[in-house]
Design a protein around this motif. Structure first.
Motif, PDB file in Angstrom:
ATOM      1  N   ARG A  12       0.829  -1.199   0.000  1.00  0.00           N
ATOM      2  CA  ARG A  12       0.000   0.000   0.000  1.00  0.00           C
ATOM      3  C   ARG A  12       0.866   1.253   0.000  1.00  0.00           C
ATOM      4  O   ARG A  12       0.605   2.206  -0.730  1.00  0.00           O
ATOM      5  N   ASP A  13       1.926   1.259   0.810  1.00  0.00           N
ATOM      6  CA  ASP A  13       2.785   2.434   0.892  1.00  0.00           C
ATOM      7  C   ASP A  13       3.580   2.646  -0.394  1.00  0.00           C
ATOM      8  O   ASP A  13       3.758   3.777  -0.842  1.00  0.00           O
ATOM      9  N   GLY A  15       2.705   1.548  -3.398  1.00  0.00           N
ATOM     10  CA  GLY A  15       1.803   1.773  -4.522  1.00  0.00           C
ATOM     11  C   GLY A  15       0.887   2.955  -4.316  1.00  0.00           C
ATOM     12  O   GLY A  15      -0.225   2.942  -4.803  1.00  0.00           O
ATOM     13  N   ALA A  16       1.324   3.972  -3.578  1.00  0.00           N
ATOM     14  CA  ALA A  16       0.471   5.125  -3.310  1.00  0.00           C
ATOM     15  C   ALA A  16       0.100   5.849  -4.601  1.00  0.00           C
ATOM     16  O   ALA A  16      -1.005   6.342  -4.745  1.00  0.00           O
ATOM     17  N   ALA A  17       1.044   5.889  -5.541  1.00  0.00           N
ATOM     18  CA  ALA A  17       0.759   6.532  -6.821  1.00  0.00           C
ATOM     19  C   ALA A  17       0.297   5.453  -7.796  1.00  0.00           C
ATOM     20  O   ALA A  17       1.095   4.701  -8.332  1.00  0.00           O
ATOM     21  N   VAL A  18      -0.995   5.374  -8.009  1.00  0.00           N
ATOM     22  CA  VAL A  18      -1.560   4.365  -8.894  1.00  0.00           C
ATOM     23  C   VAL A  18      -1.558   4.908 -10.310  1.00  0.00           C
ATOM     24  O   VAL A  18      -2.037   6.009 -10.566  1.00  0.00           O
ATOM     25  N   GLN A  91      -6.800  -4.624  -8.967  1.00  0.00           N
ATOM     26  CA  GLN A  91      -6.264  -3.976  -7.772  1.00  0.00           C
ATOM     27  C   GLN A  91      -7.403  -3.374  -6.964  1.00  0.00           C
ATOM     28  O   GLN A  91      -8.368  -2.849  -7.531  1.00  0.00           O
ATOM     29  N   LEU A  93      -8.293  -0.428  -4.348  1.00  0.00           N
ATOM     30  CA  LEU A  93      -7.734   0.865  -3.951  1.00  0.00           C
ATOM     31  C   LEU A  93      -7.966   1.130  -2.476  1.00  0.00           C
ATOM     32  O   LEU A  93      -9.085   0.975  -1.977  1.00  0.00           O
ATOM     33  N   ASP A  96      -6.105   6.027   1.018  1.00  0.00           N
ATOM     34  CA  ASP A  96      -5.090   7.011   0.641  1.00  0.00           C
ATOM     35  C   ASP A  96      -4.926   7.095  -0.875  1.00  0.00           C
ATOM     36  O   ASP A  96      -4.743   8.177  -1.433  1.00  0.00           O
ATOM     37  N   GLN A  97      -4.993   5.948  -1.532  1.00  0.00           N
ATOM     38  CA  GLN A  97      -4.865   5.933  -2.983  1.00  0.00           C
ATOM     39  C   GLN A  97      -6.058   6.611  -3.647  1.00  0.00           C
ATOM     40  O   GLN A  97      -5.905   7.312  -4.649  1.00  0.00           O
ATOM     41  N   ALA A 100      -5.574  10.366  -3.367  1.00  0.00           N
ATOM     42  CA  ALA A 100      -4.566  10.851  -4.309  1.00  0.00           C
ATOM     43  C   ALA A 100      -5.123  10.879  -5.735  1.00  0.00           C
ATOM     44  O   ALA A 100      -4.855  11.821  -6.493  1.00  0.00           O
ATOM     45  N   LEU A 101      -5.899   9.871  -6.100  1.00  0.00           N
ATOM     46  CA  LEU A 101      -6.465   9.829  -7.447  1.00  0.00           C
ATOM     47  C   LEU A 101      -7.543  10.896  -7.643  1.00  0.00           C
ATOM     48  O   LEU A 101      -7.741  11.384  -8.758  1.00  0.00           O
TER      49      LEU A 101
END
Length: 170
Positions: A12-13, A15-18, A91, A93, A96-97, A100-101
């Motif tokens: 998770r940490d 892959g924060a930027a998906v 995936q 999400l 946090d992801q 960000a998205l």
């Protein structure tokens, strides 16, 4: 940190930027159908069935309103061939992801208002109607249920106070 969830947190940490590959899209879970099948809605508002792979079953838990990245590259072919399941979840999400998205341009406009905001707007609309408030001041107590009856299956203990009062009267 326990070993069981360590790898999930690390993934998770990291892959924060998906980033979405070609043929992948963000979809919202509408209903869990059972048997690894979920109902999802894409950014255009089209509902379809997706397969939740068995490799995610013990690792990720999803519920209605969760967001997933779905590989929908063979969607049209699957629908033409008569298959009800049109895509596969690649995936899940995390919160946090999703945040960000939402700030990026990849987030679909349909999902701009999250279910929490919709429910808050619904409760604000309900409180704005004064006629409902005047009619039912204690609506949470009644809940449209009949009153409870006395339980006849239990023996009632003798009341001590009633015996002492009747003795003092005579």
């Amino acid at each position: 940190m326990k070993a069981g969830r360590k790898n999930l947190r690390r993934a998770r940490d990291e892959g924060a930027a998906v980033t979405l590959a070609e043929g992948e899209s963000i979809m919202q879970v509408l209903a869990l159908r059972g048997s690894n099948v979920i109902e999802v809605m894409d950014g255009k508002g089209v509902k379809s069935l997706a397969l939740f792979p068995a490799k995610f079953q013990k690792s990720f838990w999803i519920k209605n309103g969760s967001f997933v990245v779905v590989d929908a590259s063979g969607r049209d072919q699957a629908l033409e061939s008569g298959s009800k399941i049109a895509c596969v979840v690649s995936q899940v999400l995390f919160h946090d992801q999703v945040r960000a998205l939402e700030k990026s341009n990849e987030w679909p406009a349909v999902f701009k208002s999250t279910p929490n905001e919709v429910s808050e707007a619904g409760t604000q609309g309900e409180t704005a109607a004064p006629s409902q408030i005047d009619e039912e001041p204690n609506s949470d107590e009644d809940d449209d249920l009949p009153p409870l009856e006395a339980n006849t299956n239990r023996n009632r203990p003798y009341e001590l106070y009633s015996d002492s009062e009747s003795g003092s009267d005579s």
